[in-house]
Enzyme design. Sequence first.
Site: not given
Ligand code: 3PY
Ligand code: MG
Length: 254
Positions: A46, A151, A177
Amino acid sequence: MRENLVKQRLKNGQNCIGTMVRTHDPAVVEVLGYAGFDFVAIDTEHMTMNDESLVDLVRAAVLAGMPAIMRVRTKTPGEILRALDMGALGVIVPQIESAAEAQAAVRAAKFAPLGSRGMANSTRAARYGFLDLKEYARLSNEHTLVVIYCETLGALREIDEIIALEQVDVIFIGPTDLAQALGIPGEPDHPQVREAMETVTRKARAAGKAVGTVAADAERARALMAGGIQFIALSSDLAMIASQARRHLQALRS
Ligand code: 3PY
Ligand code: MG
């Protein structure tokens, strides 16, 4: 190639508390190491660091006595290779959609016979040629930590197969995510996300696999550890600066 104490601690069933690094200054990494974090997760997914600043962040982690684990920009083999060639002692691979993708990430992170990571003795990780190649491959395979993000719906669906991959060291749950994937964007603390996290944790722990995630503060980290989560990215450099800045100003102005 240095010993990866985080990998060792996880194997011994101990917890590891690191933090996300989102700034470019190696001094910040040193400060975090001297403060006592077990590892830094350098967040390139990010944030905006370039490769020249990244390698200095990795060096700073060595100076401060903790492994640098790279949260890579993408799950592609090239990104994984770049992070490990710099000397990161592990990778956190985002947006994994299937067991096949997790397996591909493992292949990119490990030398033969465990994988097909590109080998070169000219890299920082190989001490620019000062390490014997066979020894380099052996040590890298032993110490490189492979952390796979859970995620996406695909990862949730194939979590049993991902957990079963021997060279995956940590299943790392991304609640933000995951919330999106479950149709509740912006609600990482939603009961449905918590339930998915608990299911993944229970399955991974039953298979002897470590689980990780993010925690905004110590209270949340404590609750996660009580629930069996061993590998925690507690806050981040930027978030810690932000909260202290807010606190100082509030104290002055109240
Ligand atoms: C998420 O919560 O999607 C992450 O990637 C946390 O770092
Ligand atoms: Mg993430």
